[in-house]
Scaffold this motif. Structure first.
Motif, PDB file in Angstrom:
ATOM      1  N   PHE A   1       0.856  -1.279   0.166  1.00  0.00           N
ATOM      2  CA  PHE A   1       0.165   0.113   0.038  1.00  0.00           C
ATOM      3  C   PHE A   1       0.977   1.358   0.117  1.00  0.00           C
ATOM      4  N   THR A   2       2.149   1.241   0.724  1.00  0.00           N
ATOM      5  CA  THR A   2       2.862   2.329   0.609  1.00  0.00           C
ATOM      6  C   THR A   2       3.375   2.696  -0.686  1.00  0.00           C
ATOM      7  N   HIS A   3       3.717   1.663  -1.457  1.00  0.00           N
ATOM      8  CA  HIS A   3       4.544   1.801  -2.834  1.00  0.00           C
ATOM      9  C   HIS A   3       3.604   2.954  -3.623  1.00  0.00           C
ATOM     10  N   PRO A   4       2.401   2.472  -3.779  1.00  0.00           N
ATOM     11  CA  PRO A   4       1.363   3.462  -4.720  1.00  0.00           C
ATOM     12  C   PRO A   4       1.329   5.005  -4.070  1.00  0.00           C
ATOM     13  N   ILE A   5       1.322   5.124  -2.850  1.00  0.00           N
ATOM     14  CA  ILE A   5       1.049   6.187  -1.888  1.00  0.00           C
ATOM     15  C   ILE A   5       2.284   7.110  -2.140  1.00  0.00           C
ATOM     16  N   LEU A   6       3.409   6.456  -2.096  1.00  0.00           N
ATOM     17  CA  LEU A   6       4.718   7.312  -2.035  1.00  0.00           C
ATOM     18  C   LEU A   6       4.750   7.543  -3.773  1.00  0.00           C
ATOM     19  N   ASP A   7       4.500   6.679  -4.682  1.00  0.00           N
ATOM     20  CA  ASP A   7       4.430   7.167  -6.356  1.00  0.00           C
ATOM     21  C   ASP A   7       3.710   8.293  -6.215  1.00  0.00           C
ATOM     22  N   CYS A   8       2.459   8.628  -5.552  1.00  0.00           N
ATOM     23  CA  CYS A   8       1.724   9.833  -6.023  1.00  0.00           C
ATOM     24  C   CYS A   8       2.373  11.246  -5.698  1.00  0.00           C
TER      25      CYS A   8
END
Length: 340
Positions: free
Chosen positions: A106-113
């Motif tokens: 979950f933190t992967h796409p949040i960081l990508d945002c």
């Protein structure tokens, strides 16, 4: 962000979820979880023979909230089943592994945002791409302190309080830097607005982002009816505005952009693109203007450009089909970064 950063963040998530129970192995499993969403690069190429369709698949459903939820149960169950036997039986629970994979995925796409590329958090229900544009896809000041903190942490026993201190240090340092980049973006946006006003450019919209590997030199593209206006600004600049603005024509009428694949390509660029004819008949140069040129004085040095061609009944692209940056381009980039 880049793979190393996602590995570091995933490893930290692994430590949060299972570090006290399985020690450094939690870092490894967390790093694996943090890498899973980016496997869509390879899966997209396997699913699609067309480069446009494969490119659009990246940061799609495998970077969504839905995938994080479903994936955490799937990968958590698989890992728990394989890990929880023999001497390790009973050392962890299924809930532990689900939590580890949820955090790391979950933190992967949040960081990508926070990067300019954009992430389809709500896929497959919506193709809206969340992009805050406040940090580069690779920024050492975010990654390196975080990485060093985790490396030091690995030398302490899993139950010691010092291990927790170093984990928190990495998280706090990286988060503080991220907050700085957000505040910096608000300041930079005000600079670009003043710059375009000073140049008598009445734009419909504009977008700004930091250049690669730093948060000092920023780039902006402003759109008018028929043109784009490109500008750079460094925190080291003596002037309060960006005074060298490059103008390029859209040339969107060179091709009928109503084709499905071309619409996808325009969507990918958030409609910040320009076209030009190439020497070979039937081929066109497509430049994604969301991303800056390496040479701030030459719009043709954009790295994110494609050759468009029609083949087998579909429009397709040759990605990154341009001349590699030369020493002069890189030198001008460094000088502009320094405000020279």
């Amino acid at each position: 962000m880049d793979s190393l950063t996602q590995i570091v963040l995933g490893a930290a998530c692994g430590e949060i979820a299972l570090g006290k129970k399985i020690g450094n192995k939690a870092l490894l499993f967390g790093a694996i979880g943090g890498t899973i969403p980016d496997l869509d690069v390879f899966i997209g190429r396997w699913l699609y023979s067309n480069e446009i369709e494969a490119m659009a698949f990246h940061r799609g459903v495998m970077h969504s909230i839905l995938f994080a939820i479903l994936g955490s149960f799937l990968f958590g169950w698989i890992t728990y089943t394989l890990y929880n036997w023999g001497k390790r039986k009973g050392s962890t629970t299924l809930k532990n592994w689900i939590w580890l994979f949820f955090l790391s995925i979950f933190t992967h796409p949040i960081l990508d945002c926070f990067t300019p590329y954009g992430t389809q958090l709500f896929a497959p229900f919506s193709n809206y791409r969340v992009a805050f544009n406040n940090i580069s896809v690779a920024d050492p000041l975010y990654t390196v302190p975080f990485l060093l903190s985790l490396i030091v942490m690995m030398f302490f026993k899993r139950t010691t309080i010092r291990r927790t201190w170093w984990l928190k240090a990495g998280i706090y340092l990286s988060s503080a830097y991220m907050i700085f980049t957000i505040i910096n973006k608000f300041y930079i946006n005000s600079v670009f607005k003043k710059s375009f006003k000073k140049a008598n450019i009445t734009y419909q919209r504009f977008s700004s982002q930091p250049t690669i590997l730093n948060n000092i030199l920023w780039y902006a593209v402003a759109e008018t009816e028929t043109q784009y206006h490109l500008a750079f600004y460094s925190l080291f600049d003596k002037s309060a505005t960006s005074d060298n603005i490059i103008t390029v024509d859209k040339n969107h009428d060179l091709i009928d952009m109503s084709d499905t694949n071309l619409k996808t390509l325009a969507w990918f660029s958030n409609d910040y693109f320009n076209l030009s004819k190439k020497e070979k008949v039937g081929t066109y140069k497509y430049v994604d203007l969301r991303y800056p040129m390496l040479n701030p004085e030459d719009s043709s040095t954009s790295v994110f450009n494609f050759t468009i061609f029609f083949e087998n009944g579909k429009w397709d692209i040759l990605p990154f089909d341009g001349s590699p940056p030369n020493k002069e381009d890189f030198s001008k980039f460094i000088k502009r970064l320094q405000g020279i």
